[in-house]
Design an enzyme around this catalytic site. Structure first.
Site, PDB file in Angstrom:
ATOM      1  N   ASP A  13       6.704  13.636  -2.769  1.00  0.00           N
ATOM      2  CA  ASP A  13       8.106  13.291  -2.538  1.00  0.00           C
ATOM      3  C   ASP A  13       8.981  13.264  -3.785  1.00  0.00           C
ATOM      4  O   ASP A  13      10.134  13.732  -3.739  1.00  0.00           O
ATOM      5  CB  ASP A  13       8.205  11.944  -1.817  1.00  0.00           C
ATOM      6  N   HIS A  53       0.157  11.875   1.530  1.00  0.00           N
ATOM      7  CA  HIS A  53       1.191  12.860   1.849  1.00  0.00           C
ATOM      8  C   HIS A  53       2.529  12.541   1.215  1.00  0.00           C
ATOM      9  O   HIS A  53       3.465  13.316   1.330  1.00  0.00           O
ATOM     10  CB  HIS A  53       1.362  12.935   3.369  1.00  0.00           C
ATOM     11  N   CYS A  54       2.657  11.389   0.526  1.00  0.00           N
ATOM     12  CA  CYS A  54       3.964  10.959   0.026  1.00  0.00           C
ATOM     13  C   CYS A  54       4.075  10.988  -1.496  1.00  0.00           C
ATOM     14  O   CYS A  54       4.861  11.750  -2.057  1.00  0.00           O
ATOM     15  CB  CYS A  54       4.266   9.541   0.517  1.00  0.00           C
ATOM     16  N   ILE A  55       3.317  10.145  -2.171  1.00  0.00           N
ATOM     17  CA  ILE A  55       3.564   9.888  -3.591  1.00  0.00           C
ATOM     18  C   ILE A  55       3.361  11.129  -4.470  1.00  0.00           C
ATOM     19  O   ILE A  55       4.140  11.349  -5.398  1.00  0.00           O
ATOM     20  CB  ILE A  55       2.700   8.709  -4.086  1.00  0.00           C
TER      21      ILE A  55
END
Length: 454
Positions: free
Chosen positions: A288, A283-285
């Site tokens: 974001d 869900h991040c890299i």
């Protein structure tokens, strides 16, 4: 004009901090996913009365039945939450008026055009506003671009409640730092960064988070805290892109990139190991860095370095599929169309059940577009759930693991290197194994000769 120390919020902050200290404060968590549920459990374990809010009634039903829908959270922890009598799980947002602290843990994905999708944050803020009361603390944990908390969240809450941030209620930002499945770090052991819109709000947020985190790192503002989270994940995205590019270069030179990294990381300073793979997930890299590039355009800045890293990482699934197609032809004399391919690992990283933004889904899609017949095996994902980008895969099931069953495939593609997968049996049973994670490195030279690195 009142000084901040004399403001109504400063006076209310004293009462809030006292109620946190004696555990009479009530904590509400909005969004019971990979971030919100562990946080709810942490506050419950610290002795607070907790409310868990989610728009998905199925999640609420599962939790109330004592079941966990996240692999690394044991059902026993859910049973303890339910059995204590100190927690309420609900889809009824009107009950936000009963809590003292509201923590927002909702998704912040990208649109089709890689712009921030703030719809979940916006909808949540609009749901909170009618029930907001003076003296409450509202904290956003969702990853986002700098100034979201002050320009979007605070504005919606003020407009919908008639209250003023910084004087009637407190607002803060504290980025989530969950690493699902990491046995060395959990919600309580990871330092908590906190930034707020006033000294009183910062005091309130620090007091609250200090009850569940061993260390609270206070920064000067919410926009600083928002930038901290983006910086952490841009750092990871750029370094993963670097090793992915090095892998491509070293492959052409007959050099094993994993051997290079293993030797390089013996240096006790100036080097941090990152590892290549078939793409990036979670869900991040994958998400974001593009929040920062989007916001930077507002200031006329083109984030070339970040966008290049995104291009390199996004190109990896294409390279992996290309290696598989080439190996099928060269080694087995088979075309990709009609070939039976087993995708080993669906989760975006090993030993978790999280498939958000997983490169495995892209690999499956690309292989099927080329005419391959694709199954998958993942002990952590027995049934595929709906995802925002690949809803067509919903309901597919992991195949059973057996040597006889494996022998029916023309090729296997290792996309996730789960610890429990018997790669030796896989390599012995399947004529061609394409390894995108270095999972076969410990095998004998004889078996490794049957493996293609991608």
């Amino acid at each position: 004009m009142q000084s901040e120390d004399q403001s109504p919020l400063a006076e209310m902050a004293e009462g809030f901090i006292a109620s946190v200290a004696d555990r009479t404060a009530t904590v509400g968590i909005i969004g019971l996913g990979y971030v919100g549920l562990p946080l709810l459990l942490a506050f419950h374990a610290s002795g607070f009365r907790c409310f868990g809010f989610d728009i998905d009634p199925e999640k609420i039903d599962k939790l109330e039945a004592g079941r966990s829908y996240i692999h690394h959270i044991a059902p026993e922890r859910i049973a303890g939450l339910i059995g204590s009598g100190r927690s309420v799980l609900t889809t009824d947002y009107s009950r936000l008026s009963e809590v003292d602290a509201i923590i927002i843990c909702v998704p912040t994905p990208l649109t089709t055009y890689r712009d921030p999708d703030m719809s979940f944050v916006t909808a949540t803020a609009e749901a909170i506003a009618p029930h907001l009361k003076a003296g409450q603390l509202v904290t956003l944990e969702s990853t986002t671009y700098p100034m979201t908390s002050e320009d979007l969240l605070a504005a919606i809450l003020e407009r919908g409640s008639g209250l003023k941030a910084g004087s009637d209620f407190a607002i803060a930002y504290s980025p989530e730092r969950e690493d699902p499945g990491n046995p060395d770090f959990d919600t309580t052991s990871i330092p908590k960064v906190v930034g707020a819109d006033s000294r009183a709000a910062a005091d309130m947020a620090e007091a609250l988070y200090a009850t569940v985190a061993r260390k609270v790192v206070r920064v000067p503002s919410m926009r600083t805290a928002e930038a901290v989270k983006l910086t952490e994940n841009v750092f990871r995205a750029v370094n993963i892109a670097l090793v992915n590019e090095l892998k491509v270069i070293f492959d052409e030179m007959g050099i094993d990139v994993f051997e290079v990294i293993d030797a390089a990381k013996t240096k006790p300073f100036g080097f941090m190991p990152f590892y290549p793979g078939p793409g990036i997930g979670g869900h991040c890299i994958p998400v974001d860095p593009f929040y920062l590039t989007w916001k930077a355009r507002e200031y006329g800045i083109h984030t070339r370095f970040i966008e290049l890293a995104g291009e390199i990482n996004s190109a990896m699934p294409q390279r992996v599929v290309g290696r598989l197609v080439e190996a099928l032809s060269d080694r087995l004399g088979k075309p990709i169309r009609g070939a039976r391919v087993l995708l080993v690992g669906l989760a975006y990283k090993k030993n978790v059940d999280d498939v958000r933004e997983s490169p495995s889904l892209v690999l499956m899609e690309m292989l099927e577009e080329r005419g391959a017949v694709v199954d998958y095996y993942d002990p952590f994902v027995p049934v595929m759930r709906r995802t925002r980008k690949h809803g067509e895969f919903e309901g597919r099931r992991s195949v059973e693991w057996s040597e006889a069953g494996l022998a029916g495939y023309d090729a296997a593609l290792i996309a996730t290197d789960h610890d429990g997968v018997d790669v030796e049996t896989l390599v012995r049973a399947v004529p061609l194994v394409v390894d995108s994670r270095g999972a076969t490195r410990g095998l004998s030279a004889e078996l490794q000769a049957r493996v293609v690195r991608a």
